[in-house]
Each structure stands twice: as C-alpha cells, then as structure tokens.
Design a protein around this motif. Structure first.
Motif, short mmCIF file in Angstrom:
data_model
loop_
_atom_site.label_atom_id
_atom_site.label_comp_id
_atom_site.label_asym_id
_atom_site.label_seq_id
_atom_site.Cartn_x
_atom_site.Cartn_y
_atom_site.Cartn_z
N ASP A 21 0.58 -1.01 0.09
CA ASP A 21 0.00 0.02 0.04
C ASP A 21 0.94 1.43 0.06
OD1 ASP A 21 -2.23 -1.62 -0.01
OD2 ASP A 21 -2.70 -1.42 2.13
N LEU A 24 0.49 3.10 -3.20
CA LEU A 24 -0.97 3.64 -3.65
C LEU A 24 -0.92 4.63 -4.58
CD1 LEU A 24 -3.71 4.36 -1.06
CD2 LEU A 24 -3.14 6.11 -2.70
N SER A 73 -0.16 7.32 -0.19
CA SER A 73 -0.66 6.81 0.91
C SER A 73 -0.52 7.83 2.21
CB SER A 73 0.36 5.65 1.33
OG SER A 73 1.59 5.98 1.45
N PRO A 131 -2.77 3.60 4.61
CA PRO A 131 -2.18 2.10 4.23
C PRO A 131 -2.77 1.11 5.16
CG PRO A 131 -0.36 3.22 4.83
CD PRO A 131 -1.70 4.32 4.85
N ILE A 140 -1.49 -3.79 -4.35
CA ILE A 140 -2.03 -3.01 -2.97
C ILE A 140 -3.23 -3.92 -2.74
CG2 ILE A 140 -1.73 -0.62 -3.85
CD1 ILE A 140 -4.59 -0.72 -5.21
N SER A 141 -3.27 -3.69 -1.30
CA SER A 141 -4.12 -4.54 -0.73
C SER A 141 -5.58 -4.79 -1.12
CB SER A 141 -4.17 -4.29 0.91
OG SER A 141 -4.69 -2.93 1.05
N ILE A 144 -7.52 -1.31 0.02
CA ILE A 144 -6.98 -0.22 -0.95
C ILE A 144 -7.66 -0.20 -2.47
CG2 ILE A 144 -5.22 1.17 -1.93
CD1 ILE A 144 -5.86 1.49 1.19
#
Length: 166
Positions: A21, A24, A73, A131, A140-141, A144
């Motif tokens: 993240d 981002l 982020s 994040p 990214i997660s 996110i």
C-alpha cells in the motif's frame, strides 16, 4: 525557473510499489489517467507523473507547477486503515520529525524546500488513503483496491474545481 511562468499542471503519484500500500499513489495516478482518457479523451494539458520514491529529485517538478495534485498513501493517527483522506494546500505539513540521514528526505520536505525557495505551487492538493498493508510485495491490498474508485473520484473533483477538466 519561475513557477508562475511555466504553469505546469501535474498529477503526481508517489510511493514505493514494492511495499504494497506504500505504492498507492503510483497505482492511483495510473488509474486516474486511464479513467480521464476514457471519459475525456487525450486532450488535456495535465501531466501524469509516476514519482515513485524519488524524493529530492522531484523538486524541479514541484517548482515548475502552478497546479499540483499529489496522490499518496497518508498515515494519520486520526484515521483508520483504508480510510480515504484529503489535505488542501495549507493543511499539508511541510516537515516531518528529525532525520538521521540525507537519504530520509520526504516529499513533505521537498514541498517545504520549494516554499522556502518561493517556488511553491499556487494550487496544491493531496488525496490518498491510510495504508492497510506495508509489507514487502507488489500490488495494493484488497482494502485499498476497494477505495481506489473513491480516490480517483476525489482527484477528478479537484481537477474540475481547478477548471483543468470539464
């Protein structure tokens, strides 16, 4: 170069894509550019820049802008992981803590240096999210990924308010 003479309009995505993240902003600038090209075509004076983790090397870009939208982020003790946030020009802190080496220059300090040199963007805005996962890995997660459309929507709103898109 005088900021007011060049007037570049830049959307700058920041982050290290090898730390989930943390990357981002890089993923967000790509998503925003693709969205705007799909909806508006390619006729825009906006430059979309992947700033990665370039630190002080971004100073010339910042100093040449009249409009700078930063996607990144954002870590805040007042928000929860995955929360989308925005900061307007005067809300962005320009310095962060004491550094132990020159290699620890943050983008906030790049902004502070531009301000000190009187080459600060007239229009500046930051959009990002807290994040969720900063572990080593690419991408990214899911949390996110789920808020990425909101980040793009907010960034698009800022560009409309600045009258850079219609």
């Amino acid at each position: 170069m005088d900021t007011k003479d060049t007037g570049r309009k830049i959307v700058l995505g920041l982050g290290n894509t090898l730390n989930k993240d943390e990357g981002l902003g890089v993923f967000a600038v790509s998503a925003l550019e693709a969205h705007l090209k799909e909806t508006l075509g390619s006729d825009t004076e906006i430059e979309f820049v992947d700033g990665g983790a370039l630190g002080l090397n971004l100073l010339p870009w910042v100093e040449e802008c009249s409009h700078l939208l930063v996607l990144d982020s954002m870590i805040s003790r007042f928000s929860v992981p995955g929360q989308v946030m925005e900061l307007a020009k005067d809300e962005i802190p320009l310095y962060r803590n004491i550094k132990m080496s020159d290699h620890q220059i943050t983008f906030q300090e790049v902004l502070g240096l531009a301000k000190f040199r009187d080459k600060f963007p007239e229009h500046l805005h930051l959009v990002g999210a807290q994040p969720v996962d900063m572990s080593i890995g690419y991408g990214i997660s899911p949390e996110i990924e789920a808020v990425m459309p909101e980040i793009v929507k907010r960034a698009e709103r800022v560009l409309r308010e600045w009258k850079l898109i219609v």
